[in-house]
Design a protein around this motif. Structure first.
Motif, PDB file in Angstrom:
ATOM      1  N   GLN A 252     -20.831 -12.339  21.400  1.00 49.57           N
ATOM      2  CA  GLN A 252     -21.010 -13.128  20.180  1.00 49.57           C
ATOM      3  C   GLN A 252     -22.482 -13.496  20.013  1.00 49.57           C
ATOM      4  N   ASP A 253     -23.025 -13.303  18.811  1.00 53.25           N
ATOM      5  CA  ASP A 253     -24.455 -13.488  18.590  1.00 53.25           C
ATOM      6  C   ASP A 253     -24.849 -14.957  18.512  1.00 53.25           C
ATOM      7  N   GLN A 254     -24.207 -15.702  17.630  1.00 55.73           N
ATOM      8  CA  GLN A 254     -24.579 -17.094  17.412  1.00 55.73           C
ATOM      9  C   GLN A 254     -23.348 -17.997  17.494  1.00 55.73           C
ATOM     10  N   PRO A 255     -22.906 -18.346  18.695  1.00 59.05           N
ATOM     11  CA  PRO A 255     -21.765 -19.276  18.811  1.00 59.05           C
ATOM     12  C   PRO A 255     -22.169 -20.673  18.332  1.00 59.05           C
ATOM     13  N   ILE A 256     -21.325 -21.252  17.499  1.00 61.48           N
ATOM     14  CA  ILE A 256     -21.619 -22.558  16.912  1.00 61.48           C
ATOM     15  C   ILE A 256     -20.439 -23.495  17.176  1.00 61.48           C
ATOM     16  N   LEU A 257     -20.750 -24.716  17.589  1.00 62.75           N
ATOM     17  CA  LEU A 257     -19.742 -25.752  17.784  1.00 62.75           C
ATOM     18  C   LEU A 257     -20.057 -26.896  16.834  1.00 62.75           C
ATOM     19  N   THR A 258     -19.122 -27.199  15.942  1.00 66.94           N
ATOM     20  CA  THR A 258     -19.361 -28.172  14.877  1.00 66.94           C
ATOM     21  C   THR A 258     -18.460 -29.387  15.056  1.00 66.94           C
ATOM     22  N   PHE A 259     -19.064 -30.573  14.918  1.00 71.12           N
ATOM     23  CA  PHE A 259     -18.327 -31.844  14.917  1.00 71.12           C
ATOM     24  C   PHE A 259     -18.419 -32.421  13.508  1.00 71.12           C
ATOM     25  N   GLU A 260     -17.272 -32.575  12.871  1.00 67.74           N
ATOM     26  CA  GLU A 260     -17.252 -33.081  11.498  1.00 67.74           C
ATOM     27  C   GLU A 260     -16.293 -34.261  11.405  1.00 67.74           C
ATOM     28  N   GLY A 278     -15.461 -18.899  17.560  1.00 63.73           N
ATOM     29  CA  GLY A 278     -15.108 -17.908  18.569  1.00 63.73           C
ATOM     30  C   GLY A 278     -14.023 -16.962  18.092  1.00 63.73           C
ATOM     31  N   SER A 279     -13.243 -16.478  19.049  1.00 67.46           N
ATOM     32  CA  SER A 279     -12.230 -15.463  18.724  1.00 67.46           C
ATOM     33  C   SER A 279     -11.010 -16.045  18.030  1.00 67.46           C
ATOM     34  N   GLY A 280     -10.807 -17.373  18.131  1.00 68.71           N
ATOM     35  CA  GLY A 280      -9.655 -17.993  17.485  1.00 68.71           C
ATOM     36  C   GLY A 280      -8.358 -17.738  18.232  1.00 68.71           C
ATOM     37  N   VAL A 281      -7.273 -18.216  17.646  1.00 66.84           N
ATOM     38  CA  VAL A 281      -5.945 -18.098  18.241  1.00 66.84           C
ATOM     39  C   VAL A 281      -5.022 -17.443  17.227  1.00 66.84           C
ATOM     40  N   SER A 282      -4.176 -16.549  17.676  1.00 65.71           N
ATOM     41  CA  SER A 282      -3.263 -15.865  16.760  1.00 65.71           C
ATOM     42  C   SER A 282      -2.239 -16.839  16.192  1.00 65.71           C
ATOM     43  N   ALA A 283      -1.687 -16.500  15.034  1.00 61.94           N
ATOM     44  CA  ALA A 283      -0.761 -17.387  14.328  1.00 61.94           C
ATOM     45  C   ALA A 283       0.486 -17.679  15.150  1.00 61.94           C
ATOM     46  N   GLU A 284       0.957 -16.676  15.913  1.00 65.06           N
ATOM     47  CA  GLU A 284       2.186 -16.911  16.699  1.00 65.06           C
ATOM     48  C   GLU A 284       1.929 -17.762  17.936  1.00 65.06           C
ATOM     49  N   ASP A 285       0.671 -17.820  18.412  1.00 62.38           N
ATOM     50  CA  ASP A 285       0.342 -18.630  19.581  1.00 62.38           C
ATOM     51  C   ASP A 285      -0.043 -20.059  19.221  1.00 62.38           C
TER      52      ASP A 285
END
Length: 344
Positions: A252-260, A278-285
């Motif tokens: 991953q080129d530019q990993p970003i962590l955002t607090f909103e 990031g890669s995220g989580v699948s809908a079934e998981d």
């Protein structure tokens, strides 16, 4: 009302006998009418009064007996000793004696096994807590060496060592928290916290993990105050941040962590969104990521997961009255939302 229920229960339990008694009463009334038609009304009246009196006495005796049996049964369930078992057998119908003794034997057997398991669990918790305190000694020594001998090692080596140390400290804290999940006393101290400033503080504490993963940190929204326990909320944020840094894609080129932070006036709450790309989580998981032991299979989050970190987050959040939510687009990142109630 209680007496009415008891009387109804008594009639329902012995309805066949009451039916036989009524039929017998009608039969003898018919015989009295055939034999003594001139005194039929008097005889039927006497029979009716006598029957009602006998039924009332019978119901009264049954209810009192049932109360004694219920009291003895409660004592037997609370303490299934042979003494309570024998007392229950004596006041219960004889036909139930063998069942009561068999039940007592089974309960005592299971209680003995349960007591053994409780002792084993207590020993295990004591061992874990002792191990955690012992492992902190070499970690403290490691910190001392990294602080005092930093000039003897390259910047990259020192950064990697700090990263490993912080990972180990996080794992130790997780183990300790997991061991104390069932503790009867939990020393929470609720106070007003500036949520964005608190997030920045946690980020600084985990700077080595964030630097190792090359995360960029963003803070969005206006500062707001929430009521929470400092240590508990810190544990939640640390686990979420650690999850994001642990499962970031290596390419991953530019990993970003955002607090909103968002003020949800409609539902009278404040929401903290912690979002990564990031890669995220699948809908079934996604619906199961807070379940104990769930690891899933399709995403980087679930393939490498142990199924413990977010489970502990959910337990701590429940103790602090924080609602959790998670949204994700597979391949584009995961957002975990902490919903704080507005306390007036």
């Amino acid at each position: 009302m209680k007496w009415i229920k008891q009387i109804y229960a008594c009639f329902h339990a012995y309805k066949q006998w009451f039916l036989i008694l009524i039929v017998t009463h009608l039969f003898f009334s018919f015989l009295a009418w055939l034999s003594y038609p001139e005194t039929f009304k008097l005889l039927v009246g006497l029979m009716l009064v006598f029957t009602i009196a006998m039924i009332s006495l019978f119901v009264f005796l049954i209810i009192n007996k049932q109360k004694e049996i219920e009291a003895a049964f409660e004592d037997f369930l609370l303490e299934p000793t042979e003494t309570n078992e024998e007392r229950l057998c004596q006041i219960s119908p004889k036909i139930h004696g063998s069942y009561i003794r068999r039940l007592g034997s089974v309960i005592r057997s299971h209680q003995s096994k349960l007591n053994d398991q409780v002792i084993e669990l207590a020993d295990y918790e004591n061992y874990i807590e002792g191990w955690v305190h012992e492992i902190k000694k070499p970690l403290s020594l490691m910190t001392l060496i990294l602080d005092n001998r930093s000039d003897e090692m390259s910047l990259l080596v020192r950064q990697r060592m700090l990263h490993v140390r912080d990972q180990m400290l996080g794992d130790v804290e997780r183990i300790l928290f997991f061991a104390r999940l069932g503790a009867a006393h939990k020393d929470y101290l609720f106070e007003q916290l500036n949520i964005l400033a608190f997030c920045k503080e946690i980020v600084e504490n985990l700077q080595t993990l964030i630097d190792e993963s090359a995360f960029q940190i963003q803070f969005i929204g206006e500062e707001m105050k929430v009521l929470s326990d400092r240590k508990g909320l810190a544990f939640i944020l640390e686990q979420i941040i650690a999850n994001s840094t642990k499962y970031v894609s290596h390419n991953q080129d530019q990993p970003i962590l955002t607090f909103e932070i968002v003020d949800d006036e409609v539902n009278d709450q404040m929401i903290l969104h912690i979002r990564d790309n990031g890669s995220g989580v699948s809908a079934e998981d996604l619906p199961f990521i807070f379940d104990k032991g769930f690891t899933g299979g399709r995403s980087e989050y679930t393939k490498q997961a142990t199924g413990v970190g977010l489970f502990l987050v959910s337990k701590m959040a429940a103790d602090l009255a924080i609602q959790l939510g998670a949204t994700s687009v597979f391949g584009l990142g995961l957002t975990i939302s902490l919903m704080f109630p507005r306390v007036k």
